[in-house]
Design a protein around this motif. Structure first.
Motif, PDB file in Angstrom:
ATOM      1  N   ILE A 284     -12.370 -80.146 -28.912  1.00  0.00           N
ATOM      2  CA  ILE A 284     -12.495 -81.702 -28.952  1.00  0.00           C
ATOM      3  C   ILE A 284     -14.051 -81.404 -28.628  1.00  0.00           C
ATOM      4  O   ILE A 284     -14.996 -81.890 -29.057  1.00  0.00           O
ATOM      5  N   ALA A 285     -13.929 -81.582 -27.237  1.00  0.00           N
ATOM      6  CA  ALA A 285     -15.770 -80.964 -26.707  1.00  0.00           C
ATOM      7  C   ALA A 285     -16.728 -80.261 -27.727  1.00  0.00           C
ATOM      8  O   ALA A 285     -18.250 -80.806 -28.091  1.00  0.00           O
ATOM      9  N   LEU A 286     -16.165 -79.040 -27.994  1.00  0.00           N
ATOM     10  CA  LEU A 286     -16.857 -78.131 -28.552  1.00  0.00           C
ATOM     11  C   LEU A 286     -17.024 -78.616 -30.049  1.00  0.00           C
ATOM     12  O   LEU A 286     -18.061 -79.056 -30.894  1.00  0.00           O
ATOM     13  N   TYR A 287     -16.748 -79.770 -30.802  1.00  0.00           N
ATOM     14  CA  TYR A 287     -16.496 -80.763 -31.563  1.00  0.00           C
ATOM     15  C   TYR A 287     -17.636 -81.180 -31.971  1.00  0.00           C
ATOM     16  O   TYR A 287     -18.998 -81.932 -33.222  1.00  0.00           O
ATOM     17  N   SER A 288     -17.910 -82.311 -30.659  1.00  0.00           N
ATOM     18  CA  SER A 288     -19.238 -82.694 -30.381  1.00  0.00           C
ATOM     19  C   SER A 288     -20.289 -82.031 -30.107  1.00  0.00           C
ATOM     20  O   SER A 288     -21.598 -81.999 -31.029  1.00  0.00           O
ATOM     21  N   ILE A 289     -20.898 -80.934 -29.684  1.00  0.00           N
ATOM     22  CA  ILE A 289     -21.321 -79.791 -29.307  1.00  0.00           C
ATOM     23  C   ILE A 289     -21.760 -79.026 -30.875  1.00  0.00           C
ATOM     24  O   ILE A 289     -23.113 -79.350 -31.087  1.00  0.00           O
ATOM     25  N   ILE A 290     -20.720 -78.867 -31.762  1.00  0.00           N
ATOM     26  CA  ILE A 290     -21.353 -78.221 -33.167  1.00  0.00           C
ATOM     27  C   ILE A 290     -21.726 -79.240 -33.958  1.00  0.00           C
ATOM     28  O   ILE A 290     -23.339 -78.662 -34.361  1.00  0.00           O
ATOM     29  N   SER A 291     -21.490 -80.817 -33.875  1.00  0.00           N
ATOM     30  CA  SER A 291     -21.879 -81.058 -34.497  1.00  0.00           C
ATOM     31  C   SER A 291     -23.434 -81.951 -33.977  1.00  0.00           C
ATOM     32  O   SER A 291     -24.392 -82.250 -34.818  1.00  0.00           O
ATOM     33  N   ALA A 292     -23.451 -81.918 -32.367  1.00  0.00           N
ATOM     34  CA  ALA A 292     -25.519 -81.975 -32.219  1.00  0.00           C
ATOM     35  C   ALA A 292     -25.971 -80.965 -32.720  1.00  0.00           C
ATOM     36  O   ALA A 292     -27.108 -81.275 -32.636  1.00  0.00           O
ATOM     37  N   LEU A 293     -25.492 -79.559 -32.496  1.00  0.00           N
ATOM     38  CA  LEU A 293     -26.196 -78.584 -33.108  1.00  0.00           C
ATOM     39  C   LEU A 293     -26.875 -78.526 -34.885  1.00  0.00           C
ATOM     40  O   LEU A 293     -28.027 -78.530 -34.962  1.00  0.00           O
ATOM     41  N   ILE A 294     -25.505 -79.123 -35.088  1.00  0.00           N
ATOM     42  CA  ILE A 294     -25.700 -79.582 -37.487  1.00  0.00           C
ATOM     43  C   ILE A 294     -26.746 -80.363 -37.346  1.00  0.00           C
ATOM     44  O   ILE A 294     -28.340 -80.072 -37.811  1.00  0.00           O
ATOM     45  N   THR A 295     -26.938 -81.412 -36.268  1.00  0.00           N
ATOM     46  CA  THR A 295     -27.497 -82.137 -36.711  1.00  0.00           C
ATOM     47  C   THR A 295     -29.439 -82.196 -36.059  1.00  0.00           C
ATOM     48  O   THR A 295     -30.363 -82.593 -37.170  1.00  0.00           O
ATOM     49  N   SER A 296     -29.223 -81.494 -35.278  1.00  0.00           N
ATOM     50  CA  SER A 296     -30.783 -81.203 -34.277  1.00  0.00           C
ATOM     51  C   SER A 296     -31.593 -80.147 -35.175  1.00  0.00           C
ATOM     52  O   SER A 296     -32.945 -80.799 -36.031  1.00  0.00           O
ATOM     53  N   VAL A 297     -30.850 -79.059 -35.951  1.00  0.00           N
ATOM     54  CA  VAL A 297     -31.544 -78.402 -37.129  1.00  0.00           C
ATOM     55  C   VAL A 297     -31.830 -79.363 -38.185  1.00  0.00           C
ATOM     56  O   VAL A 297     -33.022 -79.274 -39.309  1.00  0.00           O
ATOM     57  N   GLY A 298     -30.475 -80.032 -39.172  1.00  0.00           N
ATOM     58  CA  GLY A 298     -31.090 -80.496 -39.704  1.00  0.00           C
ATOM     59  C   GLY A 298     -31.457 -82.051 -40.180  1.00  0.00           C
ATOM     60  O   GLY A 298     -32.469 -82.687 -40.605  1.00  0.00           O
ATOM     61  N   ARG A 299     -32.392 -82.855 -38.399  1.00  0.00           N
ATOM     62  CA  ARG A 299     -32.593 -84.043 -38.969  1.00  0.00           C
ATOM     63  C   ARG A 299     -33.996 -84.085 -37.852  1.00  0.00           C
ATOM     64  O   ARG A 299     -34.711 -85.251 -37.252  1.00  0.00           O
ATOM     65  N   VAL A 300     -34.234 -82.747 -36.655  1.00  0.00           N
ATOM     66  CA  VAL A 300     -35.175 -83.237 -36.304  1.00  0.00           C
ATOM     67  C   VAL A 300     -36.641 -83.144 -36.481  1.00  0.00           C
ATOM     68  O   VAL A 300     -37.765 -83.966 -35.974  1.00  0.00           O
ATOM     69  N   GLY A 301     -36.898 -83.591 -36.966  1.00  0.00           N
ATOM     70  CA  GLY A 301     -38.066 -83.635 -38.737  1.00  0.00           C
ATOM     71  C   GLY A 301     -38.128 -85.135 -38.940  1.00  0.00           C
ATOM     72  O   GLY A 301     -39.410 -85.637 -39.260  1.00  0.00           O
ATOM     73  N   PHE A 302     -37.554 -85.742 -38.398  1.00  0.00           N
ATOM     74  CA  PHE A 302     -37.406 -87.418 -38.637  1.00  0.00           C
ATOM     75  C   PHE A 302     -38.072 -88.027 -37.158  1.00  0.00           C
ATOM     76  O   PHE A 302     -37.826 -89.146 -36.818  1.00  0.00           O
ATOM     77  N   GLY A 303     -37.987 -86.702 -36.153  1.00  0.00           N
ATOM     78  CA  GLY A 303     -38.273 -87.586 -34.946  1.00  0.00           C
ATOM     79  C   GLY A 303     -36.934 -87.212 -33.855  1.00  0.00           C
ATOM     80  O   GLY A 303     -35.808 -87.050 -34.183  1.00  0.00           O
ATOM     81  N   VAL A 304     -37.418 -87.413 -32.427  1.00  0.00           N
ATOM     82  CA  VAL A 304     -36.577 -86.621 -31.460  1.00  0.00           C
ATOM     83  C   VAL A 304     -35.823 -88.190 -30.768  1.00  0.00           C
ATOM     84  O   VAL A 304     -35.286 -88.215 -30.820  1.00  0.00           O
ATOM     85  N   GLU A 305     -36.857 -89.135 -31.704  1.00  0.00           N
ATOM     86  CA  GLU A 305     -36.265 -90.541 -31.182  1.00  0.00           C
ATOM     87  C   GLU A 305     -34.631 -90.973 -32.199  1.00  0.00           C
ATOM     88  O   GLU A 305     -34.328 -91.868 -31.293  1.00  0.00           O
TER      89      GLU A 305
END
Length: 779
Positions: free
Chosen positions: A357-378
Motif C-alpha cells: 500500500i505504501a509502494l502504491y503511493s510511492i510509485i504514483s508519486a514517481l509517475i506523477t513527478s516524471v509526467g507533471r514536473v513540467g507544470f512546476g514544482v508547486e
C-alpha cells in the motif's frame, strides 16, 4: 470475604469504564467520516464542471440517437480509459437526471469501503501478536504473568486497534482532498485504491486460493480501466497473493499456473489499454524530469508530504518537501528492518500488505513527478494528488506497531538488562534533585546507600518491581510516550490542513455557484468570463451542449429560456399579503442612482430557506404607464365581449367555434397533423432562446413585449458586508448579504421605467422579488 467483594466491585467498575471508553473510541473513529459527509452535503453543487463536459454529454446525445458503441465507452480520456467510471456515471445520470452530487456520494462510499478494508487489515495484522492467548502463555512461561496482566489492562487490543483506525480515518476522510470530494469525475481517483485495498483484504480472507486469484484479477481489471495509475494494482496485489497464500516454496510451484495466468491477463490488459493510445496535447514533455533531477526530487517529496504540509501558512511547499522526506526516511527504515528479517515468514505476512500500500503511493508519486514536473514544482501541492499520497502515511501508521512489537519480542536478556540499567539511572537522577551525579556514575548501590532510610525503602521497592519482570511495562510506557508525541504532531499538522481545506471548500463553493448561475442564464445574458473561469474554457461549446442537455432533461434546474421573470419567479411572489411572503423577507432594492450613461444600484438579498446570501441578483424593468393602458384596453375588450355575447345565439356561437377549430388544425387529416408536429419540433430544435432578446441601437427591444418584468441584467452577489442586517435579524449569516454594482444604461430602453430586483436561488432555479421598486427616466 471483604477483600474478595471489594475485588469484584473494582473489576466491575473497571469493566464498565472500559466499555464506556470503548464506545467513545468507536464514536471518534466514525467522526471523521461524519464530518466529511456533512461538508459534502453542505457544499456540493449540482453542476457539471470542467472535464465532465468532455466526458459525459456526448454519451447522452449518442444514447438518445441510439448510436452509442463500445469504442465510446472505452475511449481514451486524457491519459486514462475510464470504462467502469463511465458505466457508473451513465447509470447515475439516468437515475437522477445527471445530478452530479450523486457522483460525489459514490466517491464518499468508496472512501468508506477503503476505510473498512484498512480497518479489517488492521485487525488481522497489527494486533496479531500484541495481546492474546498465545502471548499470555508465552509471558506466563517466562514468569512475566504480572507484567502481562498490567500490559493487558493498560493496552487492550481493541483500544489499540481503534486508536490506529482513528488516525487512518482522519487521513482517509481528510478535507485536504477537496478537489476530489466535490468533483464528480474524480470518482476515478478513488477507484484504484478501493480495488487494491479490497483485493488485499480478500487475500487475507479464508477463501480458496483460486477464488482469491479470480477476485483479485477482476479488481485489477476494474482498476486498470478506471484511471491511468490503476495499472499499478497488478504489481501491488501479486506479492501479497504470493506471500500470504503460499506456506512454502512447494506451494508456489503447485500454484504456478495461477501466476502464469495472472501475468497473461495483465499483458492482455496492457495491450488493450495502449492500443491506438495517443499522448494528450495538454500533457507536458517528459524531458524536464530528466533534465532537472533536483526539481523532480522536490516534486516527488512535496507530492508525498502535501497532505500534511499544504495547510502550513509559511512556505507550504518547503514544509511538504520536509514532511515527504521524513515519511520516506521512516518507511525506508521500516522496510530495511523487514529485509533484515526476510526469513521470518510470519512477520512478512503481517507487513507485506502495508508495504505494498505504501509502494502504491510511492510509485504514483514517481509517475506523477516524471509526467507533471513540467507544470512546476508547486503543482505537486494540488489537492487532487493527496488521495494518492495519504496512503504512505497510513501504511507507516500500521507498520510502526508491527515492527516495534517484533523488536521488543526479539530483545534478548542482555539488551533488556542494558535498558534496565539506563532506565534505573535516569529515574534516580530525575527523582531526587539532591542526588549527586557521582552517585549515579558510581552505580545504583552507592546511590541507594546515600539516601535516607525512607527514600531507600522506596527505591528498593522500585528495583524489586523492575527485577520481578516489570521492566517491559516501563519500556512500553516510554514507547507509549513516543507514540503519543507522534500522534499529537500528526493531529496538529492535520488541524492546519483541515482549517486550510475548509476555507478552500467554501471558496470553491462560491465559484461553483457563480458558474451555475451563469449557466442558468446562458441564453439570456452573455457572460463569457464567468463561464470560462467557473465551468469550462470554451463558452460556445458549453452553450451548445447546455441547450442539448437541457432538451434531454439532464440539467437541473432547467435553463432560463425567457426574459420574462415570471418564468422563474416563485409561485407566490404576487401574493404579498400571504403568510409565506410575510414570514420571509428576501431583501430590498435600496437605490438606483444615474451616473451619466451608467446607473449605480445597491441593496441586499438573502435566501431564508438556505440561510445564506442570494446567489445572484436579477434586475428587471417594466415600462411605466403601460400597465394602466393595458388594463383600460382589457376592460374595454371585456365590455365589448359581453355586449357581443348578448346579441349572439347559441347556434351562431357553435358554428363559429367549429369554424375556428377547423382553422386551428382539428379538421386536418392525421397524416397532416403528424407532419405539422414534426415541422414544429424541428423548428424548435434549431431555434435558440436568445430570440427573445433583440438588441437594437444598443437598447433592448421586443415587439411582443407585454406588461411583465423584463430581465435586462444578472449581477453576481458581491457579498458586501452589512452589519446593520446582522443586528436587525440577529443572524450573522446576513453579514455578507449586501450587494452593489454599476450597470450600463445601454441595457435599458428609453422612457419612464420601473426597476425591480430579485434574489436568485441557483440550486432551485427560482427568483424572489425584493422589496421597493424605483422609477427612472431614460432619455
Amino acid at each position: 470475604m471483604r477483600t474478595e467483594k471489594k475485588s469484584l466491585i473494582n473489576k466491575k467498575i473497571f469493566k464498565n469504564n472500559f466499555q464506556l471508553l470503548h464506545w467513545i473510541s468507536i464514536v471518534l473513529v466514525i467522526l471523521p467520516a461524519v464530518v466529511m459527509g456533512i461538508l459534502i452535503l453542505t457544499y456540493s453543487v449540482n453542476m457539471p464542471y470542467w472535464d465532465q463536459w468532455n466526458l459525459m454529454p456526448q454519451l447522452f446525445i449518442k444514447i438518445s440517437e441510439n448510436s452509442l458503441s463500445w469504442q465510446d465507452l472505452i475511449a481514451q480520456h486524457n491519459e486514462s480509459r475510464k470504462l467502469f467510471p463511465r458505466l457508473i456515471f451513465l447509470g447515475l445520470a439516468y437515475l437522477t437526471n445527471w445530478d452530479v452530487r450523486y457522483e460525489m456520494l459514490v466517491i464518499f462510499l468508496l472512501a468508506c469501503l477503503v476505510s473498512v478494508n484498512i480497518y479489517r487489515l488492521n485487525r488481522l495484522t497489527v494486533n496479531a501478536n500484541l495481546s492474546g492467548k498465545a502471548e499470555g502463555r508465552r509471558q506466563k512461561a517466562e514468569g512475566n504473568s504480572d507484567s502481562y496482566s498490567l500490559s493487558s489492562a493498560f493496552y487492550p487490543r481493541s483500544l489499540t486497534t481503534l486508536l490506529i483506525a482513528l488516525l487512518a480515518n482522519i487521513l482517509i476522510f481528510s478535507p485536504i482532498q477537496y478537489d476530489n470530494w466535490f468533483w464528480g469525475i474524480q470518482l476515478v481517483v478513488l477507484m484504484p485504491i478501493a480495488c487494491i485495498t479490497t483485493a488485499i483484504s480478500v487475500v487475507y480472507s479464508p477463501f480458496n486460493t483460486r477464488y482469491k486469484f479470480v477476485i483479485c484479477m477482476v479488481l485489477c481489471i476494474i482498476s486498470t480501466f478506471s484511471y491511468s495509475n490503476g495499472m499499478i494494482a497488478w504489481v501491488i496485489v501479486l506479492p501479497v497473493l504470493i506471500l500470504v497464500t503460499a506456506k512454502s516454496t512447494s506451494d508456489l510451484l503447485k500454484q504456478k499456473w495461477l501466476f502464469l495466468s495472472w501475468i497473461a491477463v495483465f499483458m492482455g490488459n496492457i495491450i488493450i489499454y495502449f492500443y491506438d493510445y495517443q499522448k494528450p496535447e495538454l500533457s507536458p514533455s517528459l524531458i524536464p524530469a530528466f533534465r532537472n533531477p533536483e526539481q523532480t526530487l522536490q516534486f516527488f517529496l512535496a507530492f508525498l508530504g502535501s497532505p500534511l504540509g499544504s495547510g502550513v501558512e509559511i512556505s507550504p511547499l518547503t514544509s511538504s518537501i520536509l514532511i515527504g522526506g521524513v515519511e520516506i526516511g521512516i518507511f525506508g527504515c521500516l522496510f530495511l528492518y523487514q529485509l533484515k528479517h526476510i526469513k521470518n515468514l510470519h512477520l512478512f505476512q503481517r507487513t507485506i500488505g502495508w508495504i505494498m500500500i505504501a509502494l502504491y503511493s510511492i510509485i504514483s508519486a514517481l509517475i506523477t513527478s516524471v509526467g507533471r514536473v513540467g507544470f512546476g514544482v508547486e503543482s505537486a501541492l494540488s489537492s487532487k494528488y493527496t488521495t494518492f499520497s495519504i496512503y504512505l502515511i497510513i501504511a507507516i501508521i500500521h507498520l510502526l506497531p508491527i515492527i516495534f512489537s517484533h523488536i521488543y519480542s526479539q530483545s534478548n536478556s542482555r539488551k533488556s538488562q542494558v535498558w534496565l540499567n539506563k532506565i534505573t539511572e535516569i529515574f534516580r537522577y530525575k527523582a531526587s534533585p539532591f542526588m549527586e551525579k557521582k552517585a549515579v556514575i558510581s552505580g545504583a548501590s552507592l546511590a541507594i546507600s546515600n539516601r535516607p532510610r525512607e527514600e531507600k525503602k522506596s527505591f528498593d521497592s522500585i528495583l524489586l518491581f523492575i527485577r520481578r519482570g516489570n521492566s517491559k511495562f516501563l519500556i512500553l510506557n516510554s514507547k507509549f510516550l513516543k507514540v503519543a508525541i507522534a500522534i499529537i504532531g500528526l493531529i496538529i499538522l492535520h488541524y492546519h490542513s483541515f482549517t486550510y481545506s475548509v476555507k478552500e471548500i467554501k471558496s470553491s463553493y462560491q465559484l461553483r455557484m457563480e458558474g451555475k448561475t451563469c449557466l442558468s442564464f446562458i441564453n439570456i445574458i452573455e457572460n463569457k468570463s464567468c463561464v470560462e473561469e467557473n465551468i469550462l474554457g470554451s463558452y460556445d461549446y458549453v452553450k451548445d451542449l447546455a441547450n442539448k442537455l437541457n432538451y434531454l432533461g439532464m440539467l437541473k434546474p432547467n435553463l432560463v429560456t425567457s426574459n420574462n421573470i415570471e418564468a422563474i419567479a416563485s409561485a407566490d411572489w404576487k401574493s404579498i399579503a400571504t403568510k409565506k411572503q410575510k414570514d420571509k423577507n428576501y431583501g430590498s432594492l435600496d437605490g438606483i442612482i444615474p451616473l451619466n450613461s451608467w446607473y449605480f444600484v445597491n441593496g441586499w438579498a438573502f435566501l431564508p430557506d438556505r440561510n445564506e446570501p442570494a446567489d445572484a441578483i436579477i434586475l428587471t424593468y417594466k415600462k411605466e404607464g403601460r400597465g394602466k393602458k393595458e388594463e383600460g384596453r382589457r376592460k374595454k375588450e371585456e365590455g365589448r365581449g359581453k355586449k357581443w355575447m348578448g346579441t349572439q345565439t347559441t347556434t351562431n356561437e357553435e358554428g363559429r367555434r367549429k369554424k375556428e377549430e377547423g382553422r386551428s388544425g382539428w379538421g386536418l387529416k392525421p397524416q397532416l397533423i403528424k407532419k405539422e408536429e414534426g415541422r414544429r419540433k424541428k423548428w424548435i430544435g434549431t431555434q435558440t432562446p436568445t430570440n427573445y432578446k433583440h438588441p437594437v441601437d444598443g437598447e433592448v427591444l421586443n415587439p411582443e413585449e407585454k406588461d411583465y418584468w423584463i430581465i435586462f441584467d444578472v449581477l453576481m452577489s458581491a457579498k458586501t458586508q452589512r452589519e446593520n442586517l446582522v443586528q436587525l435579524f440577529n443572524n450573522t449569516a446576513y453579514l455578507n448579504a449586501g450587494w452593489e454594482q454599476t450597470i450600463s444604461g445601454k441595457l435599458l430602453p428609453k422612457g419612464k421605467l420601473k426597476i425591480a430586483a430579485w434574489a436568485f436561488d441557483a440550486k432551485l432555479g427560482k427568483a424572489y422579488k425584493l422589496d421597493t421598486n424605483h422609477l427612472i427616466t431614460k432619455n
